[in-house]
Design a protein around this motif. Sequence first.
Motif: not given
Length: 189
Positions: A41-44, A106-108
């Motif tokens: 979970d990129h970026g939480k 930041k997170i696609p």
Amino acid sequence: MTDTLSLLKLRRSVPPQFLTAPGPDAGQLDALLSIAARVPDHGKLMPWRFIVFSGEGRAKAAEVVAQAFKARNPDARPEQVAFERNRLLQAPVIVAVVSRAAPHVKIPEWEQQLSAGAVCMNLLIAAQAMGFGGSWLTNWFSFDRSVLDAIGLSASERMAGFIHLGTPTSVPPDRERPVLADIVSHFGA
């Protein structure tokens, strides 16, 4: 590690019509959902959430689906409406995995959607490890806005899938798996 690899080698879906009670109880379901949420979970962001359908909730959701089907198909025969209603009445517990992917600096969004897919897969694997069967389905109503609105999705949310859980009445035969040479390439080789 051997047990984990054995489980993964034998994992297969069990269609909802082959799932019966008992399904996971409240404690087991909490454990399953906690495991399902342990995904990249990129970026939480937690770009997903769960809606659980069990007991009377299944019947209410099934009626929402039946009414939406009738609205889409005004000439549908009663047995066709009953078939659609039954889609959410077969397995004793159904978990909707809702994707909350949204634009982020930041997170696609694609990564967020993949995270929701990983949640679905973790849930299926954990259920099988607990001795349950499961199936990840969408069906037409996963994309029907009237159904999504009625079960509580916001306008920006999408359905990643309905995970049907229960005790298998039989284990379906394994399906043909891809030949690795057909799906694997090696860069620079």
